[in-house]
Design a protein around this motif. Sequence first.
Motif, mmCIF file in Angstrom:
data_model
loop_
_atom_site.group_PDB
_atom_site.id
_atom_site.type_symbol
_atom_site.label_atom_id
_atom_site.label_comp_id
_atom_site.label_asym_id
_atom_site.label_seq_id
_atom_site.Cartn_x
_atom_site.Cartn_y
_atom_site.Cartn_z
ATOM 1 N N LEU A 203 0.801 -1.224 0.000
ATOM 2 C CA LEU A 203 0.000 0.000 0.000
ATOM 3 C C LEU A 203 0.837 1.278 0.000
ATOM 4 C CD1 LEU A 203 -2.822 -0.960 2.556
ATOM 5 C CD2 LEU A 203 -2.896 -1.037 0.053
ATOM 6 N N ASP A 205 2.700 4.451 -0.878
ATOM 7 C CA ASP A 205 2.637 5.409 -1.982
ATOM 8 C C ASP A 205 3.626 6.533 -1.680
ATOM 9 O OD1 ASP A 205 2.097 7.224 -3.950
ATOM 10 O OD2 ASP A 205 0.013 7.593 -3.384
ATOM 11 N N ARG A 211 -1.348 6.811 4.544
ATOM 12 C CA ARG A 211 -2.127 5.579 4.658
ATOM 13 C C ARG A 211 -1.331 4.482 5.369
ATOM 14 N NH1 ARG A 211 -3.848 1.689 5.908
ATOM 15 N NH2 ARG A 211 -5.393 0.304 4.987
ATOM 16 N N VAL A 212 -0.091 4.281 4.976
ATOM 17 C CA VAL A 212 0.684 3.197 5.591
ATOM 18 C C VAL A 212 1.304 3.630 6.914
ATOM 19 C CG1 VAL A 212 1.156 2.041 3.414
ATOM 20 C CG2 VAL A 212 2.758 3.775 4.243
ATOM 21 N N THR A 218 -1.367 -1.612 8.789
ATOM 22 C CA THR A 218 0.007 -1.572 8.283
ATOM 23 C C THR A 218 1.044 -1.320 9.374
ATOM 24 O OG1 THR A 218 -0.331 0.760 7.735
ATOM 25 C CG2 THR A 218 -0.681 -0.844 5.975
#
Length: 647
Positions: A203, A205, A211-212, A218
Amino acid sequence: MDQSYTRVSREFIRAQRAGKRRYITGFDGIRTLAVLGVIIYHLAPSTLQGGYLGVPIFFVVSGYLITYLLIQEWDTTHSINILGFYGRRLKRLYPALVTMLLGTTAYITLFQRNLLANIRGTVLTNMIYGYNWFEIKHGQSYFDRFSGESPFTHLWSLSIEGQFYLVWPFVVLALLLFLRKRARAAAILLGIAIFSAILMAILYDPANTNRVYYGTDTRMFAILMGTAMAFLWPAHKLNANVTPAHRLILDVAGGLSLLILIYMFFTMNGQATSTYRGGMFWFTVFSGILVGTVAHPGSDLNRVLSNRVFSYVGQRSYGIYLYQFPVMIFYESRINIGNHPLFHSLVEVALIMLVTEISYRWIENPMRHYHYGQLTNDVRTYLQQPGAHRLANSLGVVAALLFGLTAVGFVQQPAAAKPTALQQTITARQAAAKKKNEAAAKKQKALAKQASKIKHDKAVAFSKMSAANQKTAKYYFLTADELLTSQQTPLTAVGDSVLLDDSGDLQKVFPGAIVDGAVGRQADAVPGILNSLSQRGQLAKNVLVNIGTNGYVTPDQADQIVHAIGPDHQIFWVTAHVPTREWQNSVNNRIAKTADQYKNVHVIDWYTKAKNHTSWFVSDHVHPNDHGNRYYTSLIAKTIFKVNQKK
């Protein structure tokens, strides 16, 4: 319960009481290393690039200790008191968290109203331990130190721990009931941890790490690593009387893991791809080894990390972590720390420890040991004789004030964060620069073809210039030769919001300038941008670099920028004027050293030119106003002209 089990339980309880302090203080030492790493990282990121890795260490320790205590309770009583577990966690965590949230929101309401955006969602999601998911959608990058840094950003990790505490007693109970061999439980947990690390890699980016970085799924591998260690390596079943050979193995494993962790603290960049595709996982593995060796009562490292200083700091590590961001952000919003970063860093650490000590003595410890069953009687006693409880009266007034100010902040939260005048200006100039870039690219090609033919008369008189050029030259304090040469000079400019703020002026003096800037841009992003410009044929022979406003520039990053541009280009690097940030002098020293190292790198010393001219800047003391942009553009034009005249 049979007699043998009763006897073993009694012996275990006696042994537990005798050795309890050693186990706890050993982990206090690890907590101390973790929290110091986090604080130093935010005070000096270039010195300790991996200080953010203190959080995975906290996760591993939390996973181990919570699971170990639950297993210990099961082994002693053949049951787990889940309600008691939740009660202990709430009493330990909530009082200080609520105090920090109320105190910080009250301060923002009074003194930094620009941070009121999303305040309701921020406070409420922290109260229910869901803030990390709120940050993914609404928050800024954990590594953004300049663009209105939030004093709540660091609380994402506490939300993940809160989610872990909510479900974990049931998970441990299920594993203990349905799996006879605890090694199988550990294997399952390790398998899920590896899946979590793989998910982080998938995941990830590079354009948006939120997000991670903040995601529970994560980041859970660090906590799960600690839980698996607790099943395999429960401290209460480890024998303190080990052979010299076994002690040596423990000490070597612990010592090597500690050295590796320290090395990674200094070298692992939080925005590098390798960090999210394996680096953070291996850091967690070595953290697990360190936790395992410290947990063993026969390890010398246990005793090394059990000194009084580490025990003191470790016991207060939760408060230190809670209060660090508000103290640093509020302090730096009032004080220009750039010229004396070390002194101000020491002041900030002292303030963090002071606030933490007050919280520990007056909030955390009393509330952790308070028997909430007597709350009704205490309230009744207070109401009967309010005058006899001066301390309660004082605390009540403070609490009411904080609640009131927080309520005001909630009501006054803007519907959306309104862009400041500076942000509006930069956005408009960024759009204008993009429109001019296409024409500038065409002009660069024409200039390149004519470069060998064009020879300017250095004695061009002002009277022979057009009226428009005369006006431009006077406005930017340029001679006729400097202006006319600049107008014929192809230039590519790469930088941050300071460059964007000046882009209109820069492209007026350098019509052949391509400007690529972004708000919040840091040094690690520049090599990729330069490579992209080069592939599109938009990397001119003269390259202007304005990077250093938003964070440190490491030696490796500086080298990568120079190599991405290439030796056949002239590089003009503008020094940073960031008196409100501790990295100002470090960045400027790095720029000077890079110019000494590479013959094609030249310093445009904006810092020295502007440091005594506060009237040249808007209220943040960093972005030039319209008057300051005249001097900024003039300095760039004069420096590039001077260097190219020598070629």
